[in-house]
Design an enzyme around this catalytic site. Structure first.
Site, mmCIF file in Angstrom:
data_model
loop_
_atom_site.group_PDB
_atom_site.id
_atom_site.type_symbol
_atom_site.label_atom_id
_atom_site.label_comp_id
_atom_site.label_asym_id
_atom_site.label_seq_id
_atom_site.Cartn_x
_atom_site.Cartn_y
_atom_site.Cartn_z
ATOM 1 N N LYS A 155 -24.398 137.372 16.650
ATOM 2 C CA LYS A 155 -25.206 136.176 16.840
ATOM 3 C C LYS A 155 -24.412 135.034 16.939
ATOM 4 O O LYS A 155 -24.486 134.350 17.906
ATOM 5 C CB LYS A 155 -26.454 136.135 15.840
ATOM 6 C CG LYS A 155 -27.276 137.387 15.604
ATOM 7 C CD LYS A 155 -28.360 137.098 14.898
ATOM 8 C CE LYS A 155 -28.147 137.705 13.468
ATOM 9 N NZ LYS A 155 -27.370 139.044 13.164
ATOM 10 N N CYS A 205 -16.350 137.768 13.139
ATOM 11 C CA CYS A 205 -16.640 139.328 12.769
ATOM 12 C C CYS A 205 -16.974 139.192 11.137
ATOM 13 O O CYS A 205 -16.520 138.080 10.362
ATOM 14 C CB CYS A 205 -15.813 140.270 13.142
ATOM 15 S SG CYS A 205 -13.906 139.546 12.473
ATOM 16 N N ARG A 234 -15.129 134.751 7.098
ATOM 17 C CA ARG A 234 -14.936 134.891 5.808
ATOM 18 C C ARG A 234 -13.541 134.581 5.400
ATOM 19 O O ARG A 234 -12.697 134.825 6.530
ATOM 20 C CB ARG A 234 -15.446 136.428 5.611
ATOM 21 C CG ARG A 234 -16.906 136.600 5.445
ATOM 22 C CD ARG A 234 -17.424 135.928 3.951
ATOM 23 N NE ARG A 234 -18.854 135.843 3.962
ATOM 24 C CZ ARG A 234 -19.716 135.106 4.319
ATOM 25 N NH1 ARG A 234 -19.374 134.063 4.986
ATOM 26 N NH2 ARG A 234 -21.035 135.497 4.102
ATOM 27 N N ASP A 258 -13.375 126.783 7.528
ATOM 28 C CA ASP A 258 -14.521 126.478 6.655
ATOM 29 C C ASP A 258 -14.665 127.547 5.619
ATOM 30 O O ASP A 258 -15.504 127.381 4.560
ATOM 31 C CB ASP A 258 -16.013 126.693 7.743
ATOM 32 C CG ASP A 258 -17.147 126.169 6.719
ATOM 33 O OD1 ASP A 258 -17.060 125.226 6.365
ATOM 34 O OD2 ASP A 258 -18.069 127.125 6.908
ATOM 35 N N GLU A 263 -11.535 130.397 -2.136
ATOM 36 C CA GLU A 263 -12.470 129.177 -2.058
ATOM 37 C C GLU A 263 -13.448 129.374 -3.185
ATOM 38 O O GLU A 263 -14.329 128.287 -3.456
ATOM 39 C CB GLU A 263 -13.304 129.411 -0.517
ATOM 40 C CG GLU A 263 -14.292 130.536 -0.352
ATOM 41 C CD GLU A 263 -14.845 130.423 0.772
ATOM 42 O OE1 GLU A 263 -14.391 130.017 1.751
ATOM 43 O OE2 GLU A 263 -16.231 130.873 0.799
ATOM 44 N N HIS A 295 -17.090 125.802 3.331
ATOM 45 C CA HIS A 295 -18.235 126.775 3.736
ATOM 46 C C HIS A 295 -19.425 125.937 3.903
ATOM 47 O O HIS A 295 -20.681 126.129 3.299
ATOM 48 C CB HIS A 295 -18.684 127.555 2.310
ATOM 49 C CG HIS A 295 -19.004 128.853 2.799
ATOM 50 N ND1 HIS A 295 -18.171 130.040 2.316
ATOM 51 C CD2 HIS A 295 -20.118 129.266 3.603
ATOM 52 C CE1 HIS A 295 -18.808 131.148 3.067
ATOM 53 N NE2 HIS A 295 -19.869 130.892 3.790
HETATM 54 P P1 NAI Z 1 -23.549 139.591 13.432
HETATM 55 O O1 NAI Z 1 -23.844 141.049 12.704
HETATM 56 O O2 NAI Z 1 -24.652 139.165 14.318
HETATM 57 O O3 NAI Z 1 -22.192 139.905 14.494
HETATM 58 C C1 NAI Z 1 -20.960 140.180 13.655
HETATM 59 C C2 NAI Z 1 -20.269 141.216 14.854
HETATM 60 O O4 NAI Z 1 -18.975 141.457 14.278
HETATM 61 C C3 NAI Z 1 -20.927 142.466 15.562
HETATM 62 O O5 NAI Z 1 -21.024 142.271 16.869
HETATM 63 C C4 NAI Z 1 -20.328 143.352 15.088
HETATM 64 O O6 NAI Z 1 -20.076 144.481 16.083
HETATM 65 C C5 NAI Z 1 -18.777 142.683 15.200
HETATM 66 N N1 NAI Z 1 -17.635 143.535 14.160
HETATM 67 C C6 NAI Z 1 -18.011 144.229 13.286
HETATM 68 N N2 NAI Z 1 -16.826 144.891 12.913
HETATM 69 C C7 NAI Z 1 -15.666 144.323 13.704
HETATM 70 C C8 NAI Z 1 -14.508 144.699 13.994
HETATM 71 N N3 NAI Z 1 -13.580 145.344 13.044
HETATM 72 N N4 NAI Z 1 -13.692 143.893 14.784
HETATM 73 C C9 NAI Z 1 -14.553 143.022 15.587
HETATM 74 N N5 NAI Z 1 -15.883 142.736 15.565
HETATM 75 C C10 NAI Z 1 -16.614 143.432 14.553
HETATM 76 O O7 NAI Z 1 -23.209 138.461 12.314
HETATM 77 P P2 NAI Z 1 -23.303 136.955 12.628
HETATM 78 O O8 NAI Z 1 -24.697 136.555 12.298
HETATM 79 O O9 NAI Z 1 -22.743 136.589 13.865
HETATM 80 O O10 NAI Z 1 -22.129 136.556 11.382
HETATM 81 C C11 NAI Z 1 -20.790 136.695 11.814
HETATM 82 C C12 NAI Z 1 -20.171 136.096 10.461
HETATM 83 O O11 NAI Z 1 -20.407 134.785 10.146
HETATM 84 C C13 NAI Z 1 -20.761 136.765 9.309
HETATM 85 O O12 NAI Z 1 -20.442 137.906 8.894
HETATM 86 C C14 NAI Z 1 -20.312 135.842 8.116
HETATM 87 O O13 NAI Z 1 -19.181 136.508 7.430
HETATM 88 C C15 NAI Z 1 -20.067 134.626 8.638
HETATM 89 N N6 NAI Z 1 -20.998 133.450 8.394
HETATM 90 C C16 NAI Z 1 -20.336 132.417 7.879
HETATM 91 C C17 NAI Z 1 -21.313 131.247 7.666
HETATM 92 C C18 NAI Z 1 -20.702 129.905 7.177
HETATM 93 O O14 NAI Z 1 -21.564 129.013 6.495
HETATM 94 N N7 NAI Z 1 -19.605 129.597 7.425
HETATM 95 C C19 NAI Z 1 -22.869 131.405 7.666
HETATM 96 C C20 NAI Z 1 -23.220 132.610 8.286
HETATM 97 C C21 NAI Z 1 -22.490 133.663 8.651
#
Ligand code: NAI
Length: 329
Positions: A155, A205, A234, A258, A263, A295
């Site tokens: 997403k 990811c 992360r 971020d 952290e 964050h």
């Molecule tokens: P999502 O689940 O929609 O997308 C994650 C993508 O990573 C998926 O397309 C998945 O296939 C891919 N993925 C999984 N394993 C992988 C690998 N080994 N290599 C490459 N890609 C891989 O998650 P979303 O919502 O896009 O969030 C992504 C990350 O953002 C979360 O995991 C979280 O760590 C981080 N996040 C950070 C926030 C912040 O405040 N800084 C807030 C929300 C999320």
């Protein structure tokens, strides 16, 4: 339903209180303390607790919650790695979360970091305040026509790819799953090709065994000199020691973080009166081309509203005994 809301910040109270009039069956008590072994017992007399990424929802805490009569754990976040799901299941406690809220929120922050380190906005802000109107140290480069490498096209990665397209960038991506939404304007490549060809690398990811220290000495070695690295995902996706070596070797034009390893003790805390002993964070902060935020990628009005409404809808699912795709099992 009575909910005890742990680790409540003023903005949490505001966003949940804004929505509460639409949920007359729900009553919330906000508590500043986070959920842990000591504070779990305070949940006596409530039906549910609302917890966050930093909350301790390990097996011993779950046991106390069960003994206090808690039947529902509402996580107001996507991640649930801090919850002992087996213990919750055995205790008969339902666990629900907010799987996604405004992906643009995080993607826009990633681009804000990228632009900041590229055009040295963090330096310019300080210089002008000191009546230093010289341009020394502020030269950046155009994103237009350059290559963005997006690691993880879920997403948030999709939202970031769209933003980069708006800047006129060519876009490479790596993901274990190829997202058909991006077929028109993104080229999927293997990770080494992405690292070696991108002028802007942005990580989106999740943290898993496969992605732990994805950015390390070896991957940094194949990156272009002068690339910009952004991590809003992360901290442990990046090996901080290797990153620092790379920064010292002038590999990066800029780095925007971020999230970062170490952290944990800092996130959302005012530690300005403390002498911090985290040496790698301090070292990162000493570089002029590094920008760190704490964050805050998720922190917009829209995202907080989405978190509040989804959490309250989750509580209603519990009250009405209906299943939900937000259940964590
Ligand atoms: P999502 O689940 O929609 O997308 C994650 C993508 O990573 C998926 O397309 C998945 O296939 C891919 N993925 C999984 N394993 C992988 C690998 N080994 N290599 C490459 N890609 C891989 O998650 P979303 O919502 O896009 O969030 C992504 C990350 O953002 C979360 O995991 C979280 O760590 C981080 N996040 C950070 C926030 C912040 O405040 N800084 C807030 C929300 C999320």
């Amino acid at each position: 339903m009575k909910i005890l809301f742990y680790d409540a910040k003023s903005y949490d109270e505001l966003s949940f209180n804004d929505q509460l009039p639409s949920y007359p069956d729900i009553e919330i008590t906000f508590l500043k303390d986070d959920l842990d072994m000591h504070s779990a017992a305070l949940s006596h007399g409530y039906d549910a607790v609302c917890a966050f990424v930093s909350s301790d929802v390990s097996a011993p805490v779950v046991k106390v919650l069960k003994d206090c009569g808690i039947k529902l754990i509402l996580l107001r976040c996507a991640g649930f790695n801090n919850v002992d799901l087996d213990a919750a299941k055995k205790a008969g406690i339902r666990v629900m979360r907010v799987p996604g809220y405004s992906p643009e929120t995080v993607a826009e922050h990633a681009m804000a970091l990228a632009l900041t380190v590229n055009r040295r906005i963090h330096k310019a802000y300080v210089k002008v305040r000191e009546n230093d109107f010289s341009l020394s140290g502020l030269m950046g480069f155009n994103f237009y026509g350059k290559t963005a490498g997006i690691v993880g096209t879920g997403k948030i990665g999709v939202a970031m790819a769209r933003i980069c397209r708006g800047f006129g960038m060519n876009i490479l991506a790596y993901d274990v799953y190829h997202n058909p939404e991006l077929a028109d304007f993104v080229t999927y490549v293997e990770l080494p090709e992405l690292f070696s060809k991108s002028d802007l690398i942005s990580l989106h990811c999740p943290l898993t065994d496969d992605t732990y220290h994805l950015v390390n000495k070896d991957s940094i070695a194949i990156m272009k000199t002068g690339t910009i690295l952004i991590n809003t995902s992360r901290g442990a996706l990046v090996n901080t020691t290797d990153l620092i070596e790379g920064i010292r070797a002038h590999k990066f034009f800029g780095v925007g973080l971020d999230v970062y390893e170490e952290e944990g003790d800092n996130v959302f805390e005012d530690r300005s009166d403390e002498i911090l002993n985290h040496s790698t964070t301090a070292r990162l902060l000493s570089f002029p081309n590094v920008m760190i935020t704490s964050h805050q990628g998720f922190f917009t009005r829209e995202a907080l509203e989405a978190i509040a409404t989804t959490s309250l809808d989750n509580a209603m699912c519990y009250i009405n005994n209906t299943p939900s795709c937000n259940d964590v099992e």
